[in-house]
Design an enzyme around this catalytic site. Structure first.
Site, PDB file in Angstrom:
ATOM      1  N   TYR A 250       0.820  -1.223   0.000  1.00 35.14           N
ATOM      2  CA  TYR A 250       0.000   0.000   0.000  1.00 35.14           C
ATOM      3  C   TYR A 250       0.853   1.272   0.000  1.00 35.14           C
ATOM      4  CZ  TYR A 250      -4.500  -2.374   0.495  1.00 35.14           C
ATOM      5  OH  TYR A 250      -5.636  -3.122   0.269  1.00 35.14           O
TER       6      TYR A 250
ATOM      7  N   GLU B  89       1.176  -6.010  -8.779  1.00 40.24           N
ATOM      8  CA  GLU B  89       0.611  -6.676  -7.603  1.00 40.24           C
ATOM      9  C   GLU B  89       0.647  -8.203  -7.745  1.00 40.24           C
ATOM     10  OE1 GLU B  89      -2.421  -2.952  -6.636  1.00 40.24           O
ATOM     11  OE2 GLU B  89      -3.266  -4.908  -7.110  1.00 40.24           O
TER      12      GLU B  89
ATOM     13  N   ARG C 271     -13.595  -4.384 -10.609  1.00 41.38           N
ATOM     14  CA  ARG C 271     -13.947  -3.198  -9.807  1.00 41.38           C
ATOM     15  C   ARG C 271     -15.466  -3.034  -9.753  1.00 41.38           C
ATOM     16  NH1 ARG C 271      -9.727  -0.661  -6.974  1.00 41.38           N
ATOM     17  NH2 ARG C 271     -11.076   1.165  -6.939  1.00 41.38           N
TER      18      ARG C 271
ATOM     19  N   THR D 177     -15.433   1.771  -2.692  1.00 41.27           N
ATOM     20  CA  THR D 177     -14.525   1.597  -1.542  1.00 41.27           C
ATOM     21  C   THR D 177     -15.300   1.610  -0.220  1.00 41.27           C
ATOM     22  OG1 THR D 177     -12.858   2.809  -2.810  1.00 41.27           O
ATOM     23  CG2 THR D 177     -12.441   2.518  -0.452  1.00 41.27           C
TER      24      THR D 177
ATOM     25  N   PHE E 104      -4.802   7.308   6.908  1.00 41.26           N
ATOM     26  CA  PHE E 104      -5.170   5.971   7.384  1.00 41.26           C
ATOM     27  C   PHE E 104      -4.100   4.912   7.100  1.00 41.26           C
ATOM     28  CE2 PHE E 104      -7.169   6.721   3.193  1.00 41.26           C
ATOM     29  CZ  PHE E 104      -6.612   5.677   2.459  1.00 41.26           C
TER      30      PHE E 104
ATOM     31  N   ASN F 166     -13.088  -3.496   4.080  1.00 40.01           N
ATOM     32  CA  ASN F 166     -14.068  -3.552   2.990  1.00 40.01           C
ATOM     33  C   ASN F 166     -13.991  -4.833   2.163  1.00 40.01           C
ATOM     34  OD1 ASN F 166     -11.715  -2.852   1.773  1.00 40.01           O
ATOM     35  ND2 ASN F 166     -12.454  -0.978   0.804  1.00 40.01           N
TER      36      ASN F 166
ATOM     37  N   ARG G 257     -18.603  -5.867  -1.864  1.00 42.77           N
ATOM     38  CA  ARG G 257     -18.458  -5.001  -0.683  1.00 42.77           C
ATOM     39  C   ARG G 257     -19.803  -4.728  -0.012  1.00 42.77           C
ATOM     40  NH1 ARG G 257     -13.595  -1.256  -3.206  1.00 42.77           N
ATOM     41  NH2 ARG G 257     -11.876  -2.421  -2.242  1.00 42.77           N
TER      42      ARG G 257
HETATM   43  P1  ATP Z   1      -8.344  -1.380  -2.806  1.00 42.86           P
HETATM   44  O1  ATP Z   1      -7.108  -0.684  -3.322  1.00 42.86           O
HETATM   45  O2  ATP Z   1      -8.137  -2.078  -1.470  1.00 42.86           O
HETATM   46  O3  ATP Z   1      -8.994  -2.253  -3.835  1.00 42.86           O
HETATM   47  P2  ATP Z   1      -9.893   0.958  -3.388  1.00 42.86           P
HETATM   48  O4  ATP Z   1      -9.071   1.031  -4.628  1.00 42.86           O
HETATM   49  O5  ATP Z   1     -11.379   0.875  -3.539  1.00 42.86           O
HETATM   50  O6  ATP Z   1      -9.452  -0.268  -2.494  1.00 42.86           O
HETATM   51  P3  ATP Z   1      -8.152   2.936  -2.239  1.00 42.86           P
HETATM   52  O7  ATP Z   1      -8.432   4.396  -2.318  1.00 42.86           O
HETATM   53  O8  ATP Z   1      -7.099   2.345  -3.106  1.00 42.86           O
HETATM   54  O9  ATP Z   1      -9.554   2.169  -2.441  1.00 42.86           O
HETATM   55  O10 ATP Z   1      -7.847   2.610  -0.705  1.00 42.86           O
HETATM   56  C1  ATP Z   1      -7.140   1.438  -0.355  1.00 42.86           C
HETATM   57  C2  ATP Z   1      -7.753   0.877   0.907  1.00 42.86           C
HETATM   58  O11 ATP Z   1      -7.503   1.771   1.982  1.00 42.86           O
HETATM   59  C3  ATP Z   1      -9.274   0.718   0.896  1.00 42.86           C
HETATM   60  O12 ATP Z   1      -9.727  -0.436   0.251  1.00 42.86           O
HETATM   61  C4  ATP Z   1      -9.577   0.697   2.373  1.00 42.86           C
HETATM   62  O13 ATP Z   1      -9.273  -0.586   2.945  1.00 42.86           O
HETATM   63  C5  ATP Z   1      -8.593   1.727   2.910  1.00 42.86           C
HETATM   64  N1  ATP Z   1      -9.192   3.048   2.969  1.00 42.86           N
HETATM   65  C6  ATP Z   1      -9.504   3.876   1.939  1.00 42.86           C
HETATM   66  N2  ATP Z   1     -10.050   5.019   2.366  1.00 42.86           N
HETATM   67  C7  ATP Z   1     -10.083   4.929   3.719  1.00 42.86           C
HETATM   68  C8  ATP Z   1     -10.519   5.785   4.781  1.00 42.86           C
HETATM   69  N3  ATP Z   1     -11.035   7.002   4.508  1.00 42.86           N
HETATM   70  N4  ATP Z   1     -10.410   5.340   6.047  1.00 42.86           N
HETATM   71  C9  ATP Z   1      -9.874   4.135   6.325  1.00 42.86           C
HETATM   72  N5  ATP Z   1      -9.437   3.275   5.392  1.00 42.86           N
HETATM   73  C10 ATP Z   1      -9.534   3.654   4.116  1.00 42.86           C
HETATM   74 MG    MG Z   2      -6.941   0.915  -4.645  1.00 47.63          MG
END
Ligand code: ATP
Ligand code: MG
Length: 145
Positions: free
Chosen positions: A50, A127, A86, A92, A58, A113, A103
């Site tokens: 990440y 990845e 997606r 998210t 976060f 999530n 989700r």
């Molecule tokens: P992922 O990358 O896990 O598929 P995503 O692409 O939908 O999710 P991202 O913006 O990449 O969302 O965020 C990565 C991860 O960080 C999210 O899936 C969630 O677990 C966490 N996350 C995102 N926004 C928040 C927030 N506001 N508070 C806490 N955790 C968050």
């Molecule tokens: Mg993401």
């Protein structure tokens, strides 16, 4: 357009024993599993995965969570895999996810999530290499990818 994406079933979904239900949703939607494994990420591995979010507030909490219990990682194959997956997982924040998405069905909150899905073909390749070697990915006929 690429044909693979990387998913993770995240800790809370594993703890709640949703892995089977989630994998069924994935295969019902027409994805084929090229590779799959259960493993526990170290804190350092979660931070690496990440890294793009390291400036976000976060980041610490997210990487603690992702290394708290095992996850399941898998390579999913389908035409237009990144975009279609997606759509299948939904927004998210599960409160904004459409009915029937993974989700909406299995997430606990915005952080916990249920699943990860790659956000581009380029990141899917990165990845996939993070989790799997060439000896761990298979075609439908059993040959190596
Ligand atoms: P992922 O990358 O896990 O598929 P995503 O692409 O939908 O999710 P991202 O913006 O990449 O969302 O965020 C990565 C991860 O960080 C999210 O899936 C969630 O677990 C966490 N996350 C995102 N926004 C928040 C927030 N506001 N508070 C806490 N955790 C968050
Ligand atoms: Mg993401």
């Amino acid at each position: 357009m690429g044909n693979i994406t990387l998913t993770m079933i995240k800790p809370t979904a594993i703890k709640k024993n949703y892995a089977g239900n989630i994998i069924e949703k994935i295969t019902d939607a027409g994805f084929r599993i090229q590779a799959i494994k259960m493993m526990r990420l170290s804190k350092a591995e979660a931070e690496k995965f990440y890294e793009v979010h390291k400036e976000r507030p976060f980041y610490g909490e997210l990487t603690d969570f992702m290394s708290s219990v095992p996850i399941i990682a898998a390579v999913l194959e389908k035409k237009n895999a990144v975009e279609d997956y997606r759509k299948l997982i939904g927004a998210t924040n599960p409160e904004n996810a459409e009915e029937g998405t993974i989700r909406k069905l299995y997430a606990t909150n915005i952080q916990e999530n249920a699943v990860h899905g790659s956000d581009s073909d380029e990141n899917a390749e990165i990845e996939v290499s993070f989790f799997f070697s060439k000896k761990e990915r298979f075609n439908a006929d059993g040959s190596l990818i």
